[in-house]
Structures are given as C-alpha cells and as structure tokens.
Design a protein around this motif. Sequence first.
Motif, PDB file in Angstrom:
ATOM      1  N   LEU A  51       8.038  -3.647  50.724  1.00 26.66           N
ATOM      2  CA  LEU A  51       9.091  -3.400  49.741  1.00 26.66           C
ATOM      3  C   LEU A  51       8.629  -3.769  48.327  1.00 26.66           C
ATOM      4  CD1 LEU A  51      12.168  -4.735  51.770  1.00 26.66           C
ATOM      5  CD2 LEU A  51      11.530  -2.339  51.341  1.00 26.66           C
ATOM      6  N   ILE A  52       7.952  -4.903  48.220  1.00 25.39           N
ATOM      7  CA  ILE A  52       7.434  -5.332  46.911  1.00 25.39           C
ATOM      8  C   ILE A  52       6.396  -4.345  46.397  1.00 25.39           C
ATOM      9  CG2 ILE A  52       6.108  -7.124  45.720  1.00 25.39           C
ATOM     10  CD1 ILE A  52       7.409  -9.166  47.603  1.00 25.39           C
ATOM     11  N   CYS A  53       5.521  -3.880  47.298  1.00 21.13           N
ATOM     12  CA  CYS A  53       4.461  -2.963  46.912  1.00 21.13           C
ATOM     13  C   CYS A  53       5.031  -1.629  46.421  1.00 21.13           C
ATOM     14  CB  CYS A  53       3.531  -2.732  48.107  1.00 21.13           C
ATOM     15  SG  CYS A  53       1.869  -2.237  47.655  1.00 21.13           S
ATOM     16  N   SER A  54       6.139  -1.190  46.984  1.00 24.46           N
ATOM     17  CA  SER A  54       6.757   0.056  46.541  1.00 24.46           C
ATOM     18  C   SER A  54       7.235  -0.048  45.094  1.00 24.46           C
ATOM     19  CB  SER A  54       7.919   0.430  47.465  1.00 24.46           C
ATOM     20  OG  SER A  54       8.967  -0.522  47.385  1.00 24.46           O
ATOM     21  N   ILE A  55       7.626  -1.245  44.673  1.00 18.74           N
ATOM     22  CA  ILE A  55       8.005  -1.460  43.269  1.00 18.74           C
ATOM     23  C   ILE A  55       6.798  -1.255  42.364  1.00 18.74           C
ATOM     24  CG2 ILE A  55       8.848  -3.174  41.615  1.00 18.74           C
ATOM     25  CD1 ILE A  55      10.430  -4.443  43.917  1.00 18.74           C
ATOM     26  N   GLY A  56       5.618  -1.658  42.854  1.00 21.47           N
ATOM     27  CA  GLY A  56       4.392  -1.511  42.071  1.00 21.47           C
ATOM     28  C   GLY A  56       4.039  -0.064  41.757  1.00 21.47           C
ATOM     29  N   ILE A  57       4.513   0.877  42.553  1.00 18.93           N
ATOM     30  CA  ILE A  57       4.269   2.297  42.255  1.00 18.93           C
ATOM     31  C   ILE A  57       4.871   2.652  40.900  1.00 18.93           C
ATOM     32  CG2 ILE A  57       4.754   4.678  42.971  1.00 18.93           C
ATOM     33  CD1 ILE A  57       4.803   3.672  45.861  1.00 18.93           C
ATOM     34  N   PHE A  58       6.048   2.122  40.628  1.00 17.96           N
ATOM     35  CA  PHE A  58       6.752   2.450  39.390  1.00 17.96           C
ATOM     36  C   PHE A  58       6.198   1.652  38.201  1.00 17.96           C
ATOM     37  CE2 PHE A  58       9.647   3.284  42.918  1.00 17.96           C
ATOM     38  CZ  PHE A  58       9.980   4.614  42.671  1.00 17.96           C
TER      39      PHE A  58
END
Length: 456
Positions: free
Chosen positions: A438-445
């Motif tokens: 979930l945290i890593c998905s934030i890094g996409i943005f």
Amino acid sequence: MDNADMKKKIIIAGLLASFLTPFVRASLNVALPTIAVELNMSAVFLTWLPTLYLLVNAILYIPFGRLGDLYGRKRIFQYGLIIFTISSFFSAFSISGEMLLIIRIFQSIGNAMIFANLYAIITSAFPVNERGGVFGVISIGVFGGLIFGPVLGGLLTELVGWRILFALDSLMGIVAAIVISQFKYEWAEATSEKFDIIGAIILSTSLTTIIYSFSTFDQKYGLFLAIAGIIGLSLFYQVEKRTEFPLIPMELFNNKTFTFGNITGLINYGVFVTLTFLLNLYFQYIKGFDPFTTGLIIALPSLSMIIVSPLAGRLADRIEPTTLTTAGMILTTIGLAIMAVINKNTNLIVEIGSILIFGCGIGLFYSPNTKAVVSSVEKRYFGVANATLSNMRSMGQIFGMGIAMLMISLFIGNVEISPANYIELSQSIRTTLIILSLICSIGIFTSLIKENNQTT
C-alpha cells in the motif's frame, strides 16, 4: 592526475566501496537464523541487528555529508572505509548478541561516512550528461554485493560458520582501502561555513526516539515515544530555518524534484531492504530451506537489478529520469502485491517470478532517482543533497524494518522463533507485505512530481 585518470579511479573506488557494504548486510541477513541460535537471540532482538545498523546510518548520513562539504568528501569517505574494515574484523569474535550489536554500530558509522560522500564525489567529478551512466555503473557494485552476499553468506554459513563472513569483509576492506589511498584528489566546496552541531543532536535524538518506539508499541510508553520523536523533528525544522549554516538547507525542499525524489527514494529503498529480511525468515523458517538455497533465491532480485540499473542509468542521460522512476515504482508495487498473498503452499515459480518483477522495478528506479535528486541542487550542496537522499533511503529502510519489527512483536512477542510460532511468523510477514504494498503504491504518484526548471 589528468581528468580521465581521475574519473577512472573514482569509478574503481566507487565500485569497491559500493560492493563491500551491501555484501556485509546481505550476507549477514542470510546468517541471522544461525546467529540467533548460537547467541540465544529473541525474535525482537534479531530484528534489532539490521534495524540498529540502519538507524545509525540515518542519524549520521546528513552530518557526514555536511562534514564532507566542509572538510573534504574523499577524506570522510576514506576514514569511513577504515572504520568499517576494523569493525568487521572484530565482529567475527562476538561472543554475545549484545557484543555483536555494539560492534555493528561502529560498522554502521563507517558505512554512513562512505555512502554520505560517494555519490557527491561522482556528482562533483562528472558533468550532468555523464552522471546517470556512472551512477548505473556504481549500482553494479551495490547490487553485485546484494547478489554475492546471500549466496556466499548462505554457503559459508553452512560450510564454515557465520564468523567467516566478517573475516572476509575485513579482507575486502583492506584491499579497497589500499586502492583508495592512491587517490589524491579532494573536494571541499563549503570550507568557509560551520557545522551545525545543535541540529545534528536534535535530528539524531528524534530519529532514535521514533525508531525505538516501534519495538515498544505494544507497551504504554511506545506511543508517547513516537509522539516525542515527531515533536523533535518539528523542532529540528524550526531550528534549521533560523540557523546560518544549517545541517540541511531548508530551501532545498522548495525544489519539487528534490523533495518528492527523496520521498519516493524513502519508499522504494525501504521496501527493498525490508523484503530481503522477510524473505530470509520466510524461506528458512516457513519453507524450511537451508541458508545456501535461501541465499540463491534472495540474490534473484539483485541479479535483475544489476542488469536493469546500468541500462536505466544510461537512459536517464537521454530521457526524463522521472519517467523511469515511475515505471520502476509500478513494477516494484506489482512484485510486492504478488508476494503479499504467497503462503507455504505457493509454487516456488510464482514466488521467484514476483521477486524478479520486484527486482526489475528497484533496478529501473535506483540510478535515475539518484541523478534527478542530486543534480537538482547547486554544486555547493552536492554533499548534503547526496547525504539527504542516502538518509531518506535509510529512513525508509528503518520505517520498513520498524513495521516488520512491530508486526513480529504483535504476532509473536519477545521470544525465540520456533515451530510452535511459525503460523504467527507467517501472519506477521504477510501483514507487513500488505502494508508495504500500500505504501509503495503511493510512491507511484510521488515519483511523477518534478520541478519544471532543473538545476544542473
């Protein structure tokens, strides 16, 4: 020394140093279950071996990067290598978990001195249109250490014992120190400025308090420690804004590329190191693999990184680096999401496939992110900018390991890992991976955000 010869020596020194320290960390991770048995370590204490190492790095990266700007980046780099080598030698003679933990602190100090200045030296010596390629080459050393660390670590732990790993580290450190001692050039572009001692003390105290709170969150004072650490970071920010020569110039964070590149670096590198730790526990305890087999599997993401990262570095000299970092974050998130649903009965091919996808994502991200962040500031801030990025990566590793430590503490408690609590261990690993996904998905943005006008 002519310019071409200087560049060649920098690359050689960088490759040696960038291989050595990841090799130590990766080989030790594979040996952790064996060390835990011999030195009678609990599950929580076991997590402190890598976590304390990362904590010391996070505390000292920025101060040593700043000292490099003030007194010479090569000098701090060289002293760090010497400290790292000596402490590696004494680690081999540890007779208790506490003794090993203390020696690892000195090893981490040396590592911080090395990596707080390595990329700043490269940024100082190479023009902007060459940096991506050089960062890609240096990453071969980093990921090479991460490949050979688990493989040799697993093999030597089985055949000889875990102590031989530290003896091997010290031998490699001696060779690297001899090579680097022949390099005479120096950079120190902020010699007229002063070191911010007060800022360094506030930052180190705040970070220590926050990280310690992770291992005590199941107790009453854990939350208070976390709040105190956050207040300390707020105080650090206020102090730095009013200091003439701050540890971290706050105006650097007005640059979107610098700010969000650091945030994404925190996320990306944090999930990588935490995953490596978790996979060692998963394959040895849950799957029942021996250290050597586990080391072979753990080396797979680094193998994909060592192939992808140099290519990504060269591409970053031709196209917008943030395009590559975003693609890297997407692959990293996909790999993590797959691993978050694996269990003891999952086919090994699926597990390896997800690990390789994850590794390609890290490799695609690493070099372009380094180039984008460090090249976005003025030359006199190269050292502190590089150190800030290294610090953010280390902070990411700490928070990732902190999450793992918290989950292990909640599911297992402060006891030794045994077959009786393998189910709880598996639950703690899966929960940690879900959170990291979930945290890593934030890094996409965050990887998409950049400054319109870059400083080169």
